[in-house]
Design a protein around this motif. Structure first.
Motif, PDB file in Angstrom:
ATOM      1  N   MET A   1      48.749   8.364  84.789  1.00  0.00           N
ATOM      2  CA  MET A   1      50.127   8.206  84.323  1.00  0.00           C
ATOM      3  C   MET A   1      50.545   9.425  83.493  1.00  0.00           C
ATOM      4  O   MET A   1      49.787   9.865  82.626  1.00  0.00           O
ATOM      5  CB  MET A   1      50.193   6.936  83.454  1.00  0.00           C
ATOM      6  N   ASN A   2      51.717   9.957  83.775  1.00  0.00           N
ATOM      7  CA  ASN A   2      52.263  11.049  82.968  1.00  0.00           C
ATOM      8  C   ASN A   2      53.418  10.508  82.128  1.00  0.00           C
ATOM      9  O   ASN A   2      54.272   9.787  82.648  1.00  0.00           O
ATOM     10  CB  ASN A   2      52.785  12.183  83.863  1.00  0.00           C
ATOM     11  N   ILE A   3      53.415  10.877  80.880  1.00  0.00           N
ATOM     12  CA  ILE A   3      54.397  10.306  79.946  1.00  0.00           C
ATOM     13  C   ILE A   3      55.151  11.448  79.271  1.00  0.00           C
ATOM     14  O   ILE A   3      54.552  12.449  78.872  1.00  0.00           O
ATOM     15  CB  ILE A   3      53.672   9.442  78.884  1.00  0.00           C
ATOM     16  N   LEU A   4      56.464  11.273  79.143  1.00  0.00           N
ATOM     17  CA  LEU A   4      57.286  12.233  78.382  1.00  0.00           C
ATOM     18  C   LEU A   4      57.692  11.575  77.071  1.00  0.00           C
ATOM     19  O   LEU A   4      58.227  10.461  77.082  1.00  0.00           O
ATOM     20  CB  LEU A   4      58.537  12.619  79.183  1.00  0.00           C
ATOM     21  N   ILE A   5      57.442  12.261  75.967  1.00  0.00           N
ATOM     22  CA  ILE A   5      57.936  11.780  74.673  1.00  0.00           C
ATOM     23  C   ILE A   5      59.088  12.672  74.253  1.00  0.00           C
ATOM     24  O   ILE A   5      58.939  13.896  74.164  1.00  0.00           O
ATOM     25  CB  ILE A   5      56.846  11.810  73.582  1.00  0.00           C
ATOM     26  N   ILE A   6      60.232  12.041  73.987  1.00  0.00           N
ATOM     27  CA  ILE A   6      61.383  12.798  73.486  1.00  0.00           C
ATOM     28  C   ILE A   6      61.222  12.913  71.977  1.00  0.00           C
ATOM     29  O   ILE A   6      61.034  11.905  71.290  1.00  0.00           O
ATOM     30  CB  ILE A   6      62.711  12.078  73.807  1.00  0.00           C
ATOM     31  N   GLY A   7      61.321  14.142  71.473  1.00  0.00           N
ATOM     32  CA  GLY A   7      61.075  14.383  70.050  1.00  0.00           C
ATOM     33  C   GLY A   7      59.911  15.354  69.937  1.00  0.00           C
ATOM     34  O   GLY A   7      59.247  15.647  70.943  1.00  0.00           O
ATOM     35  N   ASN A   8      59.646  15.863  68.740  1.00  0.00           N
ATOM     36  CA  ASN A   8      58.558  16.847  68.648  1.00  0.00           C
ATOM     37  C   ASN A   8      57.844  16.874  67.302  1.00  0.00           C
ATOM     38  O   ASN A   8      57.187  17.851  66.979  1.00  0.00           O
ATOM     39  CB  ASN A   8      59.087  18.245  68.970  1.00  0.00           C
ATOM     40  N   GLY A   9      57.961  15.789  66.512  1.00  0.00           N
ATOM     41  CA  GLY A   9      57.389  15.830  65.167  1.00  0.00           C
ATOM     42  C   GLY A   9      56.022  15.173  65.067  1.00  0.00           C
ATOM     43  O   GLY A   9      55.343  14.930  66.073  1.00  0.00           O
ATOM     44  N   GLY A  10      55.640  14.847  63.826  1.00  0.00           N
ATOM     45  CA  GLY A  10      54.350  14.218  63.578  1.00  0.00           C
ATOM     46  C   GLY A  10      54.267  12.842  64.212  1.00  0.00           C
ATOM     47  O   GLY A  10      53.203  12.430  64.705  1.00  0.00           O
ATOM     48  N   ARG A  11      55.382  12.132  64.182  1.00  0.00           N
ATOM     49  CA  ARG A  11      55.435  10.810  64.822  1.00  0.00           C
ATOM     50  C   ARG A  11      55.098  10.930  66.302  1.00  0.00           C
ATOM     51  O   ARG A  11      54.260  10.197  66.834  1.00  0.00           O
ATOM     52  CB  ARG A  11      56.857  10.269  64.612  1.00  0.00           C
ATOM     53  N   CYS A  27      48.536  12.953  81.237  1.00  0.00           N
ATOM     54  CA  CYS A  27      49.120  13.957  80.336  1.00  0.00           C
ATOM     55  C   CYS A  27      50.290  13.368  79.589  1.00  0.00           C
ATOM     56  O   CYS A  27      51.015  12.528  80.122  1.00  0.00           O
ATOM     57  CB  CYS A  27      49.679  15.132  81.134  1.00  0.00           C
ATOM     58  N   VAL A  28      50.475  13.840  78.373  1.00  0.00           N
ATOM     59  CA  VAL A  28      51.668  13.484  77.611  1.00  0.00           C
ATOM     60  C   VAL A  28      52.462  14.766  77.384  1.00  0.00           C
ATOM     61  O   VAL A  28      51.918  15.760  76.888  1.00  0.00           O
ATOM     62  CB  VAL A  28      51.316  12.842  76.253  1.00  0.00           C
ATOM     63  N   TYR A  29      53.716  14.752  77.777  1.00  0.00           N
ATOM     64  CA  TYR A  29      54.596  15.904  77.556  1.00  0.00           C
ATOM     65  C   TYR A  29      55.431  15.641  76.314  1.00  0.00           C
ATOM     66  O   TYR A  29      55.954  14.553  76.131  1.00  0.00           O
ATOM     67  CB  TYR A  29      55.534  16.110  78.757  1.00  0.00           C
ATOM     68  N   ILE A  30      55.557  16.673  75.484  1.00  0.00           N
ATOM     69  CA  ILE A  30      56.415  16.597  74.292  1.00  0.00           C
ATOM     70  C   ILE A  30      57.678  17.379  74.639  1.00  0.00           C
ATOM     71  O   ILE A  30      57.580  18.521  75.121  1.00  0.00           O
ATOM     72  CB  ILE A  30      55.727  17.243  73.075  1.00  0.00           C
ATOM     73  N   SER A  31      58.855  16.789  74.369  1.00  0.00           N
ATOM     74  CA  SER A  31      60.077  17.358  74.970  1.00  0.00           C
ATOM     75  C   SER A  31      60.357  18.800  74.546  1.00  0.00           C
ATOM     76  O   SER A  31      60.766  19.610  75.375  1.00  0.00           O
ATOM     77  CB  SER A  31      61.293  16.478  74.681  1.00  0.00           C
ATOM     78  N   THR A  32      60.155  19.133  73.295  1.00  0.00           N
ATOM     79  CA  THR A  32      60.422  20.533  72.916  1.00  0.00           C
ATOM     80  C   THR A  32      59.101  21.226  72.588  1.00  0.00           C
ATOM     81  O   THR A  32      58.412  21.677  73.487  1.00  0.00           O
ATOM     82  CB  THR A  32      61.451  20.632  71.778  1.00  0.00           C
ATOM     83  N   ILE A  67      59.172   7.852  76.471  1.00  0.00           N
ATOM     84  CA  ILE A  67      59.204   7.184  75.159  1.00  0.00           C
ATOM     85  C   ILE A  67      60.107   8.015  74.254  1.00  0.00           C
ATOM     86  O   ILE A  67      59.973   9.238  74.197  1.00  0.00           O
ATOM     87  CB  ILE A  67      57.779   7.094  74.560  1.00  0.00           C
ATOM     88  N   VAL A  68      61.028   7.336  73.569  1.00  0.00           N
ATOM     89  CA  VAL A  68      62.018   8.073  72.776  1.00  0.00           C
ATOM     90  C   VAL A  68      61.672   7.966  71.295  1.00  0.00           C
ATOM     91  O   VAL A  68      61.529   6.855  70.762  1.00  0.00           O
ATOM     92  CB  VAL A  68      63.435   7.532  73.055  1.00  0.00           C
ATOM     93  N   GLY A  69      61.526   9.102  70.634  1.00  0.00           N
ATOM     94  CA  GLY A  69      61.239   9.128  69.196  1.00  0.00           C
ATOM     95  C   GLY A  69      62.505   9.031  68.356  1.00  0.00           C
ATOM     96  O   GLY A  69      62.753   8.012  67.715  1.00  0.00           O
ATOM     97  N   PRO A  70      63.375  10.043  68.366  1.00  0.00           N
ATOM     98  CA  PRO A  70      64.485  10.098  67.401  1.00  0.00           C
ATOM     99  C   PRO A  70      65.648   9.152  67.717  1.00  0.00           C
ATOM    100  O   PRO A  70      65.961   8.900  68.872  1.00  0.00           O
ATOM    101  CB  PRO A  70      64.976  11.548  67.488  1.00  0.00           C
ATOM    102  N   GLU A  71      66.291   8.695  66.656  1.00  0.00           N
ATOM    103  CA  GLU A  71      67.378   7.724  66.762  1.00  0.00           C
ATOM    104  C   GLU A  71      68.610   8.271  67.475  1.00  0.00           C
ATOM    105  O   GLU A  71      69.350   7.534  68.126  1.00  0.00           O
ATOM    106  CB  GLU A  71      67.767   7.208  65.366  1.00  0.00           C
ATOM    107  N   GLN A  72      68.837   9.601  67.339  1.00  0.00           N
ATOM    108  CA  GLN A  72      70.056  10.188  67.910  1.00  0.00           C
ATOM    109  C   GLN A  72      70.165   9.900  69.409  1.00  0.00           C
ATOM    110  O   GLN A  72      71.212   9.488  69.912  1.00  0.00           O
ATOM    111  CB  GLN A  72      70.023  11.704  67.660  1.00  0.00           C
ATOM    112  N   PHE A  73      69.055  10.111  70.117  1.00  0.00           N
ATOM    113  CA  PHE A  73      69.061   9.883  71.571  1.00  0.00           C
ATOM    114  C   PHE A  73      69.324   8.414  71.892  1.00  0.00           C
ATOM    115  O   PHE A  73      70.030   8.099  72.843  1.00  0.00           O
ATOM    116  CB  PHE A  73      67.718  10.306  72.173  1.00  0.00           C
TER     117      PHE A  73
END
Ligand code: GLY
Length: 425
Positions: A1-11, A27-32, A67-73
């Motif tokens: 399974m490949n996963i994209l996480i939106i966001g780029n911080g410690g969380r 693999c896990v991709y970090i958006s930025t 998976i979405v990290g930040p509230e803005q999105f």
């Protein structure tokens, strides 16, 4: 399974590492960009980090879950957008995300379902808000209704401060449309507790508790930050608070069902405890930062399984270890004000093997010829979360500060009293 996480911080870094514990995760991709990236945590480097660049990435890369990290999105409806394209995504849809993106919506929800919270009124113009100050003593809390990157809350000690806050919001429009409406609220004093929960099929499954340190300086002095230290479990949490929390959770469940919000994802309940009584200060509709950095290392159940259970509306089988995690966040000097970045970080290779270092704001500098990482530099206000998980708080605290001594970057700053001053709360 490949996963994209939106966001780029410690969380996001902590989520990525936890997802890799499941052997299904390739693999896990970090958006930025996250400086903690390695062969299985890959920086997607989405330059604009907007829905369009995410769409383009999803066309060219096989991703099974977002998976979405930040509230803005979330507030902009990214989950609705991805679901409409048939992409599996974790987080609440736009309507449910209003529990965070509108303070007034959240307070109305709390009022309707008798969830204990501070007395409040909402206003959409300066004159009415000015008159409304008579309803409160000081300090009074003034909150912009919308999302303001953690800067939308003013605790005003006197009328002069309150008038200034109202002028800034309504006349100077420092938060733009996010400040078109405000919530004015009675100030509650006590200690805060963070309770993250999975919400699956209108049922709430709480994590263990955490305590966030929001002020930048020791002894809780200075301006508020996104959080510069954290402990889990919250050292002040009691069986009685647990019972009060369970009653509140039942009311939230009732509200989510009756309002038909279709909430799926993380509900982060920001509690305040005043004289032994629990109040809800706010809701967030996402993982907390730095709460995630101390909660996920204590998670005994499998994060990916729990996320899939939630998306499918099934019971979430959550389990936490009986230990203590503590994080101190290394920050750039002058954060949360204007700060400088680009300083080389050294000593990461010297930390003990059982210490976790999550990257909040760092950047890998890659040699263009060899494609090799040559150094890691600071790239944010919050830079690194140094986390220890031990049998008790004293041991965790000692391990965190021993290891911080081995890490260096120019203009590095951090609180020295995380886990120390808790008796003062
Ligand atoms: N640590 C508080 C937050 O994530 O909003």
């Amino acid at each position: 399974m490949n996963i994209l996480i939106i966001g780029n911080g410690g969380r996001e870094h902590a989520i990525a590492e936890a997802l890799l514990k499941n052997e299904e995760t390739e693999c896990v991709y970090i958006s930025t960009h996250n400086g903690g990236a390695h062969e299985r945590i890959i920086n997607a480097e989405l330059l604009n980090n907007d829905i369009e660049s995410i769409d383009k990435f999803l066309v060219k890369t096989q991703i099974d879950l977002v998976i979405v990290g930040p509230e803005q999105f979330l507030s902009e409806g990214i989950i609705d957008h991805l679901e409409a394209k048939g992409i599996k995504a974790f987080g609440p849809r736009k309507l449910a995300a209003r529990l965070e993106s509108s303070k007034a919506f959240a307070k109305e929800f709390m009022g309707k379902y008798q969830i204990p919270t501070a007395k409040y009124f909402k206003y959409d113009n300066y004159d009415a808000a000015l008159a409304g100050l008579q309803e409160f003593g000081y300090p009074v809390v003034i909150k912009a209704d919308g999302l303001c990157a953690g800067k939308g809350v003013s605790i005003c000690q006197n009328k002069k401060d309150a008038v200034q806050a109202l002028t800034d919001i309504f006349h100077n429009r420092i938060f733009g449309d996010q400040g078109a409406e405000i919530v004015m609220e009675q100030f509650l004093s006590g200690f805060e507790a963070s309770l993250l929960c999975f919400v699956s099929g209108n049922k709430i499954y709480p994590f263990d508790t955490a305590m966030d340190y929001k002020k930048i300086y020791d002894n809780d002095l200075g301006p508020n930050t996104g959080g510069v230290g954290c402990i889990s479990p919250n050292p002040y949490w009691t069986t009685d608070l647990d019972q009060q929390s369970n009653e509140i959770i039942r009311k939230i469940e009732q509200g989510l069902a009756e309002e038909n919000l279709g909430f799926t994802g993380i509900l982060f309940i920001g509690y305040l405890v005043e004289n032994g009584k629990l109040y809800v200060l706010e809701f967030n509709t996402r993982f907390g930062d730095p709460e995630t950095e101390v909660l996920l290392p204590r998670l005994k159940s499998d994060l990916l399984t729990n996320i899939i259970q939630t998306i499918e509306g099934k019971p979430v089988e959550l389990d936490f270890a009986e230990n203590v995690a503590m994080a101190t966040i290394l920050v750039s000097q002058d954060y949360p004000g204007k700060y400088e970045t680009g300083y080389e970080i050294s000593g990461l290779d010297l930390v003990d093997p059982d210490i976790l270092v999550y990257h909040n704001g760092t950047k890998q500098i890659i040699d263009a010829n060899s494609d090799q990482k040559v150094k890691i530099v600071t790239n944010g206000g919050r830079v690194l979360s140094v986390v220890a998980v031990k049998e008790n708080l004293a041991a965790a605290r000692q391990a965190v500060y021993n290891n911080i001594n081995r890490i260096h970057f120019a203009n590095m700053s951090y609180r020295t009293d995380i886990g120390k001053t808790i008796d003062n709360y």
